[in-house]
Write an enzyme that holds these catalytic residues in place. Structure first.
Site, PDB file in Angstrom:
ATOM      1  CD  GLN A 102      18.396   9.218-125.072  1.00 58.38           C
ATOM      2  OE1 GLN A 102      17.489   8.472-124.664  1.00 58.38           O
ATOM      3  NE2 GLN A 102      19.219   8.878-126.043  1.00 58.38           N
ATOM      4  CG  HIS A 169      16.775   9.696-128.211  1.00 62.56           C
ATOM      5  ND1 HIS A 169      17.362   9.159-129.349  1.00 62.56           N
ATOM      6  CD2 HIS A 169      16.118   8.662-127.614  1.00 62.56           C
ATOM      7  CE1 HIS A 169      17.054   7.865-129.419  1.00 62.56           C
ATOM      8  NE2 HIS A 169      16.309   7.540-128.382  1.00 62.56           N
ATOM      9  CG  HIS A 172      17.734   4.480-131.614  1.00 62.69           C
ATOM     10  ND1 HIS A 172      17.921   4.187-130.302  1.00 62.69           N
ATOM     11  CD2 HIS A 172      18.956   4.370-132.187  1.00 62.69           C
ATOM     12  CE1 HIS A 172      19.203   3.922-130.065  1.00 62.69           C
ATOM     13  NE2 HIS A 172      19.856   4.034-131.211  1.00 62.69           N
ATOM     14  CE1 TYR A 174      10.905   6.144-129.768  1.00 58.90           C
ATOM     15  CE2 TYR A 174      13.266   5.778-129.676  1.00 58.90           C
ATOM     16  CZ  TYR A 174      11.978   5.346-129.419  1.00 58.90           C
ATOM     17  OH  TYR A 174      11.767   4.138-128.813  1.00 58.90           O
ATOM     18  N   GLY A 335      25.352  -0.921-122.659  1.00 62.94           N
ATOM     19  CA  GLY A 335      23.926  -0.962-122.371  1.00 62.94           C
ATOM     20  C   GLY A 335      23.546  -2.156-121.525  1.00 62.94           C
TER      21      GLY A 335
HETATM   22  C1  FNR Z   1      17.618   0.883-125.154  1.00 60.33           C
HETATM   23  N1  FNR Z   1      18.197   1.831-126.000  1.00 60.33           N
HETATM   24  C2  FNR Z   1      17.812   3.163-125.896  1.00 60.33           C
HETATM   25  N2  FNR Z   1      18.442   4.115-126.633  1.00 60.33           N
HETATM   26  C3  FNR Z   1      18.174   5.442-126.465  1.00 60.33           C
HETATM   27  O1  FNR Z   1      18.787   6.274-127.124  1.00 60.33           O
HETATM   28  N3  FNR Z   1      17.226   5.826-125.559  1.00 60.33           N
HETATM   29  C4  FNR Z   1      16.501   4.935-124.817  1.00 60.33           C
HETATM   30  O2  FNR Z   1      15.662   5.348-123.992  1.00 60.33           O
HETATM   31  C5  FNR Z   1      16.778   3.542-125.009  1.00 60.33           C
HETATM   32  N4  FNR Z   1      16.087   2.563-124.330  1.00 60.33           N
HETATM   33  C6  FNR Z   1      16.554   1.265-124.312  1.00 60.33           C
HETATM   34  C7  FNR Z   1      15.991   0.326-123.421  1.00 60.33           C
HETATM   35  C8  FNR Z   1      16.513  -0.965-123.334  1.00 60.33           C
HETATM   36  C9  FNR Z   1      15.935  -1.938-122.351  1.00 60.33           C
HETATM   37  C10 FNR Z   1      17.598  -1.341-124.178  1.00 60.33           C
HETATM   38  C11 FNR Z   1      18.187  -2.716-124.099  1.00 60.33           C
HETATM   39  C12 FNR Z   1      18.107  -0.434-125.077  1.00 60.33           C
HETATM   40  C13 FNR Z   1      19.390   1.485-126.793  1.00 60.33           C
HETATM   41  C14 FNR Z   1      20.655   1.510-125.929  1.00 60.33           C
HETATM   42  O3  FNR Z   1      20.981   2.814-125.523  1.00 60.33           O
HETATM   43  C15 FNR Z   1      21.879   0.928-126.681  1.00 60.33           C
HETATM   44  O4  FNR Z   1      22.138   1.715-127.812  1.00 60.33           O
HETATM   45  C16 FNR Z   1      21.647  -0.510-127.093  1.00 60.33           C
HETATM   46  O5  FNR Z   1      21.137  -1.273-126.023  1.00 60.33           O
HETATM   47  C17 FNR Z   1      22.916  -1.164-127.612  1.00 60.33           C
HETATM   48  O6  FNR Z   1      23.846  -1.315-126.575  1.00 60.33           O
HETATM   49  P1  FNR Z   1      24.086  -2.771-125.899  1.00 60.33           P
HETATM   50  O7  FNR Z   1      22.894  -3.103-125.080  1.00 60.33           O
HETATM   51  O8  FNR Z   1      24.265  -3.712-127.052  1.00 60.33           O
HETATM   52  O9  FNR Z   1      25.340  -2.555-125.090  1.00 60.33           O
END
Ligand code: FNR
Length: 368
Positions: A102, A169, A172, A174, A335
């Site tokens: 990513q 990416h 969110h 960024y 995730g």
């Molecule tokens: C994330 N998420 C995230 N998203 C992204 O686009 N880049 C990133 O580097 C990160 N980092 C990240 C770290 C941690 C510890 C978590 C828990 C989440 C968001 C992630 O990709 C995902 O969209 C969410 O966690 C929702 O999915 P789950 O966890 O509900 O299955």
């Protein structure tokens, strides 16, 4: 072969996967010197061995001085960093998996002081990370071109190292999303103002990456309505606005859209059950990845003031599978459930879902 729609092979213009499961990108902060080391090799290999179809790595920073905002995140430029990623790629391939990095620039999420760049400030479209609060550096026209080139370089290097695809990416809150969102983009040049202009940065990045990797290498684009700065923010309010937003991104060279929701089951617009990925697939005709609390009973975002990602208990996959049976979306990113259960995919595939563990805060304390 299972009748479970998660385990049908996936084949699209540029990408073939053994099943429909994707590891969501998750920053873990376990890469000293910004190199993905042996701990990352083992971590990603375990998920590949556990049956995941496509791993999307944690955000990895492109070659720009202000791309990072967090300690110990891996970069994707320079000999040692690329050599580290090559070991990860080779281990995932040896275990029968596929993997995409990513590519990430955090923009205004960076605060001056984060090492190794030290005093470098957060780079933003209009000096803001939070809408209305000017306390960051406003990018010049040259800065914009530099960052576009940094993404293109990251894309070319990713392909050279052996990755199977790249993800950009754009979600969110960024940098790319800071350009999309009028809350943080009040530029008066061709990168700000109208929605069309606010998409220009993303479009230029996609085009530059496409140019760098050629026509056949898959480009995944991740985006979200919500921002970490404002969970209620929205880039588009109607299917018509969504179509106007997506069409130029799609034409610029996106192969697959990764549509980030915090709860995948939430409908995007009134009058239809379709979620965000469902609408995106319908409008673009391109494959869409859904994500958000798959197999869990609570979304991942900390409440304002909370430091770590939310814990959650396991939950039924019934609704997800029903939506897949209706072909609402093509791929499913998982995730936290994959942090807690490296073999989540194989357990679900072999009807052992009752053995899956809940996601606990302790799961983040090591790269296991
Ligand atoms: C994330 N998420 C995230 N998203 C992204 O686009 N880049 C990133 O580097 C990160 N980092 C990240 C770290 C941690 C510890 C978590 C828990 C989440 C968001 C992630 O990709 C995902 O969209 C969410 O966690 C929702 O999915 P789950 O966890 O509900 O299955």
């Amino acid at each position: 072969m299972s009748a479970n729609p998660l385990f049908k092979p996936f084949s699209s213009a540029n990408l073939e996967l053994k099943n429909r499961t994707v590891m969501a990108p998750m920053t873990r902060n376990f890469s000293p010197d910004n190199v993905a080391g042996q701990n990352s090799v083992d971590y990603y290999r375990r998920r590949a061995e556990g049956g995941v179809g496509l791993i999307i790595t944690e955000g990895t920073c492109v070659n720009h001085i202000a791309a990072s905002g967090y300690p110990d995140v891996p970069y994707i430029h320079g000999e040692a960093r690329l050599a580290g990623w090559k070991k990860v790629v080779d281990a995932v391939h040896a275990a029968g998996g596929k993997i995409a990095p990513q590519l990430w620039h955090v923009g205004g999420a960076r605060k001056a002081g984060v090492m190794p760049e030290g005093d470098v400030p957060g780079f933003t479209p209009s000096g803001m990370f939070v809408a209305g609060k000017k306390n960051r550096y406003e990018m010049s026209a040259q800065d914009i071109q530099d960052v576009i080139q940094a993404f293109a370089q990251g894309a070319a290097d990713a392909k050279a190292v052996g990755f199977d695809a790249i993800e950009l990416h754009g979600a969110h809150g960024y940098l790319i999303d800071q350009f999309f969102w009028e809350g943080t983009n009040q530029r008066e040049d061709e990168y700000g103002g109208s929605a069309e202009n606010r998409s220009r940065f993303a479009i230029d990045i996609i085009k530059a990456c496409r140019e760098a990797v050629g026509p056949d290498f898959p480009i995944i684009f991740r985006w979200s309505q919500w921002k970490q700065q404002d969970y209620t923010a929205r880039l588009v309010h109607t299917p018509e606005e969504l179509e106007a937003f997506l069409t130029p991104l799609s034409e610029a060279g996106v192969d697959i859209f990764h549509c980030s929701q915090r709860r995948f089951w939430e409908p995007e617009f009134e009058g239809s059950d379709l979620n965000l990925a469902g609408w995106v697939q319908k409008i673009t005709g391109k494959p869409a990845i859904t994500v958000g609390s798959v197999g869990l009973n609570a979304d991942f975002m900390p409440k304002p003031g909370e430091a770590t990602f939310r814990e959650a208990e396991t939950a039924s996959l019934e609704q997800l599978l029903n939506r897949m049976d209706n072909n609402e979306f093509d791929l499913v990113a998982i995730g936290r459930a994959l942090i807690a259960n490296p073999d989540w995919v194989n357990k679900v595939a072999t009807d052992r879902a009752e053995e899956l563990k809940a996601f606990k805060k302790e799961d983040l304390l090591e790269l296991a």
